[in-house]
Write a protein that holds these residues in place. Structure first.
Motif, PDB file in Angstrom:
ATOM      1  N   LEU A  38      -2.604   4.096  -6.458  1.00 41.37           N
ATOM      2  CA  LEU A  38      -3.836   3.717  -5.776  1.00 41.37           C
ATOM      3  C   LEU A  38      -5.040   4.116  -6.624  1.00 41.37           C
ATOM      4  N   PHE A  87       0.829  -1.205   0.000  1.00 40.41           N
ATOM      5  CA  PHE A  87       0.000   0.000   0.000  1.00 40.41           C
ATOM      6  C   PHE A  87       0.867   1.259   0.000  1.00 40.41           C
ATOM      7  N   ARG A 145       1.115   4.033  -2.977  1.00 36.83           N
ATOM      8  CA  ARG A 145       0.761   5.421  -2.681  1.00 36.83           C
ATOM      9  C   ARG A 145       1.881   6.370  -3.081  1.00 36.83           C
TER      10      ARG A 145
END
Length: 297
Positions: free
Chosen positions: A36, A27, A31
């Motif tokens: 994303l 994640f 990002r």
């Protein structure tokens, strides 16, 4: 012996913890690179709703290289002619839920629709392009081929307004008439012509420069059908209720096109960087503009 508590580690706790750490690292990595889904959607929306400055016509005509809006003017307030909407509409890039979530840029082929917004943004502005090598800044003429390319807020990407004959697998979803779409391929399907509004004067005006901010007919060269907004066929897009755009020539009892086929190529307001000529106040007799009237007068 210690009693069992919820905090006691049981089962594959080590594997679960490692997977959670991997998901967090993935994640954070996405990002940082802007990969994303929410970042892609925001970027796409920022480009499509980016304010675009329209080209200003100094001589009153439309030129190759101009950035313009295509406006379908206000229709007659008749239930038969416009049961859906009688206000003015602008041609715009259509986005459904799937296309918004699939990529951060526009993918071809793509749909078009008519929207109520008349503010020039990346979504509803187009560039007038030459077909036969016309010079940028040279006025386009009635009966002369040209292309309409999207701006879309993307500097490295352009799609072209196109149409093709209706078939069993290719037609407009609501009206089942000739479809209008955006494509990345340059062909005769992306060629259009401006036609003078009055059928009785078309031969006389053939070859004359096309005036900006005036009603005209825009005809598809390959199928010889006119760009139209029926206004009684609409759909829900990612941005709300929008109207179907097709290629179909609507003729009245005098063999003249109806207002569904009327279009105005809108240019910028020279006195307002963010304004358009359709929002420019109309001068009144004596040099007084509409917005200069007061209750006292």
């Amino acid at each position: 012996m210690a009693a069992y508590r919820p905090g006691v580690l049981i089962g594959n706790w080590k594997e679960d913890a490692s997977l959670e750490e991997d998901r967090l690292r993935d994640f954070m990595h996405k990002r940082e690179r802007g990969e994303l889904l929410i970042q892609k959607i925001n970027k796409l929306q920022d480009n499509l709703f980016k304010k675009i400055r329209l080209s200003v016509s100094k001589d009153g005509f439309v030129h190759y290289g101009d950035t313009v809006m295509l406006l379908n003017p206000e229709s007659k307030p008749s239930v038969e002619n416009c049961p859906g909407l009688c206000g003015r509409l602008t041609l715009a890039i259509n986005l459904d839920e799937l296309s918004v979530h699939s990529a951060e840029s526009l993918q071809a082929p793509h749909g078009v629709s008519a929207v109520e917004s008349a503010d020039p943004v990346g979504r509803n502005t187009f560039c007038i392009l030459s077909v036969n090598g016309g010079t940028v800044g040279e006025p386009i003429r009635f009966g002369q081929n040209f292309r309409l390319g999207t701006t879309g807020g993307f500097s490295d990407q352009m799609l072209y307004l196109a149409s093709d004959h209706k078939s069993f697998i290719r037609f407009a979803k609501k009206s089942y008439l000739q479809q209008v779409f955006l494509t990345a391929e340059l062909s005769y399907l992306t060629c259009w012509q401006a036609t003078f509004l009055d059928p009785q004067l078309r031969l006389e005006y053939e070859g004359y420069p096309v005036p900006a901010n005036s009603k005209m007919i825009i005809t598809h060269c390959h199928t010889n059908r006119s760009l139209a907004v029926p206004r009684n066929f609409w759909t829900w897009s990612y941005f709300g209720k929008e109207y179907e755009v097709i290629c179909h020539t609507y003729l009245d009892s005098h063999k003249a096109e109806e207002d569904k086929n009327y279009w105005v190529i809108v240019t910028g307001n020279p006195s307002d960087e963010d304004g358009t000529m359709i929002d420019r106040p109309t001068p009144q007799p004596g040099g007084i503009r509409k917005n200069e009237f007061s209750e006292e007068t």
